[in-house]
Design an enzyme around this catalytic site. Structure first.
Site, PDB file in Angstrom:
ATOM      1  N   CYS A  72       4.534   0.420   6.385  1.00 24.74           N
ATOM      2  CA  CYS A  72       4.517   1.840   6.741  1.00 24.74           C
ATOM      3  C   CYS A  72       4.303   1.935   8.243  1.00 24.74           C
ATOM      4  O   CYS A  72       3.260   1.510   8.752  1.00 24.74           O
ATOM      5  CB  CYS A  72       3.390   2.552   5.986  1.00 24.74           C
ATOM      6  SG  CYS A  72       3.173   4.278   6.458  1.00 24.74           S
ATOM      7  N   CYS A 212       7.962   9.824   8.829  1.00 25.30           N
ATOM      8  CA  CYS A 212       8.013   8.465   8.276  1.00 25.30           C
ATOM      9  C   CYS A 212       8.372   7.524   9.415  1.00 25.30           C
ATOM     10  O   CYS A 212       9.454   7.644  10.011  1.00 25.30           O
ATOM     11  CB  CYS A 212       9.034   8.371   7.150  1.00 25.30           C
ATOM     12  SG  CYS A 212       9.261   6.692   6.514  1.00 25.30           S
TER      13      CYS A 212
END
Length: 267
Positions: A72, A212
């Site tokens: 991530c 993101c």
């Protein structure tokens, strides 16, 4: 359990320092902690583990569905700020900046705290991402498929502000004939000021997130635009194309320390 909340451009996380004391984490508990009605509420949960001779700390990442996941980007930037606030020494970078080398779900990463406002508890963090091979970028359907630490599908659309990101993202995310393990879905549109607008449906969260990190990195690589705008904030992504791969991939964006609190386990 003492926990911390951070967000990277609205992509929010629960962070736990487990260097000295472990916390029992199974998928059900992680999902409940991340639940926005019955728990703390977050897009994901991360643990910061003890470092080694080669790394300042270890990052493990769990999606809000409770399962341990791939890399991530925003999480990597948030955990870097977390390490900085915990007083982890790291290593001195250029111009007195504090840099760290850590191991994440997809391997080693280097990150630097470029700015930190202690009063406002916000900053700017740059994260080195893994290389992406040119042969790993594929044309699929009306877009591109590539892996920037997590798999991403990128597609241009018109009218991104009013686009059904959740509905269309969910449909594409579950195209198991194309990607059996699922994929993150990014929709992009050029803005009049030259930035690239990005909205992302994330697998594991099973919803649109406000930003993101691996997603904006994927969008920058397939378009060549290094100025990206998400619902939660702006990013800069730089990289060097070598003909065979994209190297020195750097993701820069905002980080905020929201709060620290304690809760009694079991939840």
């Amino acid at each position: 359990m003492t926990y911390y909340k951070f967000d990277g451009a609205g992509n929010d996380f629960i962070l736990l320092d487990i260097r000295r004391e472990s916390v029992p984490l199974d998928p059900e508990r992680v999902a409940r902690l991340c639940h926005r009605r019955f728990g703390i509420g977050a897009d994901g949960l991360m643990t910061l583990g003890a470092g080694s001779e080669d790394f300042d700390f270890e990052m493990r990442y769990y999606n809000s569905d409770g399962h341990e996941a791939t890399m991530c980007g925003n999480g990597g930037r948030c955990i870097t700020a977390f390490a900085y606030l915990l007083g982890i020494e790291g290593r001195a970078g250029a111009e007195g900046l504090r840099s760290y080398r850590f191991v994440g779900p997809d391997g080693p990463h280097d990150a630097t705290v470029l700015l930190w406002d202690a009063e406002a508890r916000v900053g700017l963090v740059r994260l080195g991402m893994r290389d992406v091979t040119c042969e790993g970028v594929h044309r699929v359907l009306d877009g591109w498929l590539l892996d920037t630490g997590s798999p991403h599908y990128v597609q241009r659309v018109e009218g991104l502000d009013g686009y059904d990101v959740v509905g269309e993202g969910r449909r594409l995310r579950h195209r198991t004939d194309l990607w059996p393990a699922g994929v993150n879905v990014n929709f992009i549109e050029d803005l009049p000021d030259g930035r690239l607008a990005v909205r992302t449906y994330e697998r594991g969260v099973e919803d649109e997130t406000w930003a993101c990190g691996t997603g904006v990195t994927a969008c920058a690589i397939v378009t060549g635009n290094n100025r990206l705008h998400t619902r939660g904030g702006d990013f800069k992504v730089t990289f060097t194309p070598t003909g065979e791969r994209y190297t020195d991939v750097q993701l820069t964006g905002p980080v905020a320390y929201n709060f620290q609190a304690c809760m009694e386990l079991p939840l």
